[in-house]
Design a protein around this motif. Structure first.
Motif, PDB file in Angstrom:
ATOM      1  N   ASN A  25      42.293  52.449  41.186  1.00 58.15           N
ATOM      2  CA  ASN A  25      41.496  53.669  40.768  1.00 58.15           C
ATOM      3  C   ASN A  25      40.187  53.795  40.910  1.00 58.15           C
ATOM      4  OD1 ASN A  25      44.142  54.555  39.876  1.00 58.15           O
ATOM      5  ND2 ASN A  25      43.779  53.766  37.749  1.00 58.15           N
ATOM      6  N   GLN A  58      38.373  61.148  36.528  1.00 63.55           N
ATOM      7  CA  GLN A  58      38.319  62.161  35.763  1.00 63.55           C
ATOM      8  C   GLN A  58      39.425  62.565  34.711  1.00 63.55           C
ATOM      9  OE1 GLN A  58      35.281  63.931  35.609  1.00 63.55           O
ATOM     10  NE2 GLN A  58      36.172  64.731  33.875  1.00 63.55           N
ATOM     11  N   GLN A  59      40.578  62.460  35.182  1.00 63.94           N
ATOM     12  CA  GLN A  59      41.778  62.715  34.363  1.00 63.94           C
ATOM     13  C   GLN A  59      41.908  61.673  33.129  1.00 63.94           C
ATOM     14  OE1 GLN A  59      45.598  62.092  36.523  1.00 63.94           O
ATOM     15  NE2 GLN A  59      46.616  62.791  34.952  1.00 63.94           N
ATOM     16  N   ASN A  94      39.049  56.593  43.272  1.00 62.86           N
ATOM     17  CA  ASN A  94      39.812  57.971  43.211  1.00 62.86           C
ATOM     18  C   ASN A  94      39.284  58.804  41.985  1.00 62.86           C
ATOM     19  OD1 ASN A  94      41.656  59.903  42.830  1.00 62.86           O
ATOM     20  ND2 ASN A  94      43.537  58.702  43.326  1.00 62.86           N
ATOM     21  N   GLU A  95      38.354  59.538  42.344  1.00 62.00           N
ATOM     22  CA  GLU A  95      37.490  60.403  41.346  1.00 62.00           C
ATOM     23  C   GLU A  95      38.538  61.220  40.648  1.00 62.00           C
ATOM     24  OE1 GLU A  95      33.457  60.707  43.867  1.00 62.00           O
ATOM     25  OE2 GLU A  95      34.090  62.587  42.973  1.00 62.00           O
ATOM     26  N   GLU A  96      39.530  61.705  41.189  1.00 64.79           N
ATOM     27  CA  GLU A  96      40.327  62.683  40.508  1.00 64.79           C
ATOM     28  C   GLU A  96      40.894  61.883  39.138  1.00 64.79           C
ATOM     29  OE1 GLU A  96      42.963  65.353  42.782  1.00 64.79           O
ATOM     30  OE2 GLU A  96      44.587  64.906  41.440  1.00 64.79           O
TER      31      GLU A  96
END
Length: 75
Positions: free
Chosen positions: A52, A60-61, A55-57
């Motif tokens: 992860n 953030q999640q 993977n910025e998304e």
């Protein structure tokens, strides 16, 4: 109860055992605090999982999820 807590997070409890354990968590303030602490630690571990890190998304999640849980805990 610590053994059940560890088994819960390791995915080693049957569905009936999970249900019984979660009812116990709901009744016991100290156990509930430990449960929430362990959940929070798992979120932090997920953030650091190498799959992860780029993977910025997802990051953030996970952060949003963690913050929501912390806000709910404070209420």
């Amino acid at each position: 109860m610590k053994e059940s807590l560890n088994k819960y997070f390791a995915g080693e409890l049957t569905s009936d055992e999970k249900e019984s354990f979660l009812m116990e968590v709901d009744k016991d303030k100290a156990l509930k605090e430990n449960f929430v602490d362990n959940q929070s630690l798992l979120v932090i571990i997920d953030w650091t999982f190498p799959g992860n890190k780029d993977n910025e998304e997802v990051i953030q999640q996970k952060l949003d999820e963690f913050m929501r849980k912390m806000e709910q805990r404070e209420r």
